[in-house]
Design an enzyme around this catalytic site. Structure first.
Site, short mmCIF file in Angstrom:
data_model
loop_
_atom_site.label_atom_id
_atom_site.label_comp_id
_atom_site.label_asym_id
_atom_site.label_seq_id
_atom_site.Cartn_x
_atom_site.Cartn_y
_atom_site.Cartn_z
N TRP A 41 -0.52 11.21 -6.47
CA TRP A 41 -0.58 9.75 -6.64
C TRP A 41 -2.02 9.26 -6.73
CZ3 TRP A 41 2.23 5.14 -6.76
CH2 TRP A 41 1.56 3.99 -6.33
N ASN A 43 -4.15 5.28 -6.83
CA ASN A 43 -4.19 3.83 -7.03
C ASN A 43 -5.62 3.36 -7.22
OD1 ASN A 43 -3.43 4.40 -4.06
ND2 ASN A 43 -4.06 2.30 -3.81
N ASP A 44 -6.18 2.52 -6.38
CA ASP A 44 -7.42 1.80 -6.68
C ASP A 44 -8.59 2.71 -7.09
OD1 ASP A 44 -5.75 0.22 -5.16
OD2 ASP A 44 -7.16 -0.07 -3.52
N GLN A 60 -8.25 6.12 -4.85
CA GLN A 60 -7.25 6.27 -3.80
C GLN A 60 -6.24 7.31 -4.26
OE1 GLN A 60 -6.73 4.03 -0.55
NE2 GLN A 60 -8.72 4.89 -1.04
N TRP A 68 2.61 6.62 -3.04
CA TRP A 68 1.58 6.20 -2.09
C TRP A 68 1.87 6.88 -0.75
CZ3 TRP A 68 0.76 3.62 2.51
CH2 TRP A 68 -0.55 3.16 2.72
N SER A 109 -9.74 2.01 0.51
CA SER A 109 -10.71 1.73 -0.56
C SER A 109 -12.09 1.35 -0.06
CB SER A 109 -10.17 0.61 -1.45
OG SER A 109 -9.13 1.12 -2.24
N ARG A 168 -10.35 -4.77 5.19
CA ARG A 168 -10.56 -3.54 4.42
C ARG A 168 -11.28 -3.75 3.09
NH1 ARG A 168 -5.04 -4.46 4.74
NH2 ARG A 168 -4.01 -5.16 2.83
N GLU A 222 -7.48 -8.42 -1.00
CA GLU A 222 -7.83 -7.01 -1.03
C GLU A 222 -8.96 -6.81 -2.04
OE1 GLU A 222 -3.94 -4.56 0.18
OE2 GLU A 222 -3.85 -5.26 -1.88
#
Ligand code: DQQ
Length: 492
Positions: A41, A43-44, A60, A68, A109, A168, A222
């Site tokens: 997986w 993501n960011d 990520q 995730w 992140s 975060r 975020e």
């Protein structure tokens, strides 16, 4: 300094990601020129930086599954922003402040800076072992490959009173001899960007709330990204608690002394469903380059059948437009994978009909359509990609002269995608409208009018749906020019 358990965790995560790579590469929907993880997986985008002549893209990453999960930082490098080489996982959960007992959590992140020659990553440790929740942490590298977590982590162990347990995604930059950091947070239903200052990246002073939502822009922000552009500053945020998962760009003014960002105008960063948690960096040519996470698919995502999920959008240059707005243009390096070229001029598509462009078939294409007559209220025209031979399956992008919108229609796109997504864009001077579309095996990214609006979306059409059509509504569609390029597979 470096804990043995971190080195072990990095090795294990890297092995796991590479073990799934062959299966992932066999996916007929595996992108030809978008950045994707070896397997598992993603993501960011994290830690974007050009360092010692190479672009670094961290992200990520859950190497263990196409979902995730416990977050690591994957890592890749490139000389040209187009061709990428996967490297060892850079950060793996290994310490009480970033190793969750229950799954989820991990190394969330953050960003990267060059600290006097040392590549330094600043990230959020998320662990249920940490009674104060999320905390900001630092890791260093002298070779850009192996990262050592700072023994004094976490460098910011807890949020300030204006923040909350949602604390975060530190974005760090240098200004006037100091380091600055914005961190995303929120409290009492109000999303915020919190500002810190430091001399050495280890000791941080809390400055205050740089900006907050006023209630209408989500309850948590975020991945805040704050940077100068021309004579303005941009604050790009990804709010939780708004009508759709999207990023918002605030244009305004930032005073480092006062620590306050004053908003002058705002817009959705992108209008398609596949854009979240973007991050930007300044490269050595002074360009502000941005990547975003092309989210979508989720549980239904067909790529999961091949053990992977998640792509980055194409790198784009962020620009201030003459009217004070913001534009996004694909980096010019993306001309590199261009292969076979087709060009036609002066095209008319009769009302209610479609013109099949036989020369432009493919699942890895760049298309450029220059329409005229977009200043007419009855103008309705567009482009369809990934069309089945019977025309039923298609991903369409349609301009409406009365509404002055461009809509990406995914209702007939194939598996796991649907919905219509509209961007407010009127014609350019002379009634012109430009659509530049990048078709990849499981996505489309449409740049309208030199990047005044962008609509990225993941799509999973049948592999045999390869057609391109020009569309006319109740009035004829006129194009001064249409071009198509087949794009090469950067991964082969
Ligand atoms: N993804 C990360 C967080 C961030 C979120 C966790 C945004 O750090 O807030 O994977 O997609």
């Amino acid at each position: 300094m470096s804990s043995r358990q971190h080195r072990r965790a990095v090795r294990k995560a890297t092995r796991t990601a590479l073990a799934g790579a062959e299966r992932a590469a066999n996916d007929p929907h595996r992108p030809a020129y978008h950045f994707v993880p070896p397997s598992g997986w993603m993501n960011d985008p994290n830690g974007l930086i050009r360092w010692r002549g190479r672009y670094h893209l961290f992200y990520q990453h859950n190497p263990c599954a196409p979902d995730w999960g416990t977050m690591h930082w994957g890592h890749a490098v490139s000389e040209d922003l187009v061709h990428w080489r996967h490297r060892s996982v850079a950060l793996a959960p290994s310490e009480p402040y970033d190793l969750p007992a229950e799954g989820g959590g991990g190394c969330f992140s953050g960003s990267a800076v060059d600290d006097d020659g040392r590549l330094t990553l600043i990230y959020t440790g998320t662990s249920d072992h940490n009674p104060r929740g999320q905390a900001q942490c630092v890791a260093f590298s002298d070779d850009g490959e192996r990262f050592t977590k700072y023994s004094g982590n976490p460098v910011i162990p807890a949020p300030p009173p204006e923040g909350s347990g949602d604390f975060r995604d530190p974005k760090v930059w240098r200004h006037g001899g100091s380091w600055y950091m914005v961190v995303g947070s929120g409290r009492d239903g109000v999303g915020k960007a919190l500002l810190y200052r430091s001399d050495d990246l280890r000791e941080w002073d809390y400055v205050g709330v740089a900006a907050e939502s006023g209630g209408e822009l989500g309850r948590v922000w975020e991945c805040p990204d704050l940077f100068p552009l021309g004579d303005r500053h941009l604050l790009v945020i990804s709010p939780i608690g708004v009508e759709r998962r999207k990023s918002v760009t605030l244009v305004g003014d930032f005073d480092h002394e006062a620590g306050r960002f004053r908003v002058e105008r705002r817009r959705d960063t992108d209008y398609g469903p596949g854009f979240y948690a973007p991050q930007s960096f300044l490269d050595e040519d002074g360009r502000r380059v941005m990547f975003g996470w092309m989210l979508g698919g989720g549980e239904q995502c067909p790529n999961k059948e091949y053990g992977w999920q998640g792509a980055q959008t194409l790198p784009r240059v962020v620009q201030l437009l003459p009217d004070g707005g913001v534009g996004f243009r694909p980096v010019p390096e993306l001309a590199e994978p261009r292969g076979e070229h087709h060009c036609r001029e002066d095209i008319t598509v009769e009302p209610g009909s479609e013109l099949v462009v036989k020369e432009a078939r493919g699942d890895a294409l760049e298309l450029s359509a220059h329409f005229t007559g977009a200043d007419r209220a009855d103008a309705r025209f567009g482009l369809a990609m990934r069309c089945g031979d019977d025309g039923e399956e298609r991903t369409a992008v349609l301009y409406d002269g009365a509404e002055r919108t461009v809509t990406l229609d995914l209702d007939r796109s194939g598996r796991a995608a649907d919905g219509r997504f509209a961007a407010p864009v009127g014609p350019l001077e002379g009634g012109r409208l430009g659509l530049r579309a990048f078709v990849d095996r499981s996505s489309v990214e449409v740049f309208v009018n030199r990047g005044r609006a962008v609509l990225p979306a993941p799509v999973w059409p049948h592999p045999s749906s390869l057609g391109v059509r020009l569309l006319a509504g109740p009035t004829p569609a006129h194009l001064s020019r249409f071009e198509a390029w087949k794009l090469e597979d950067i991964w082969r």
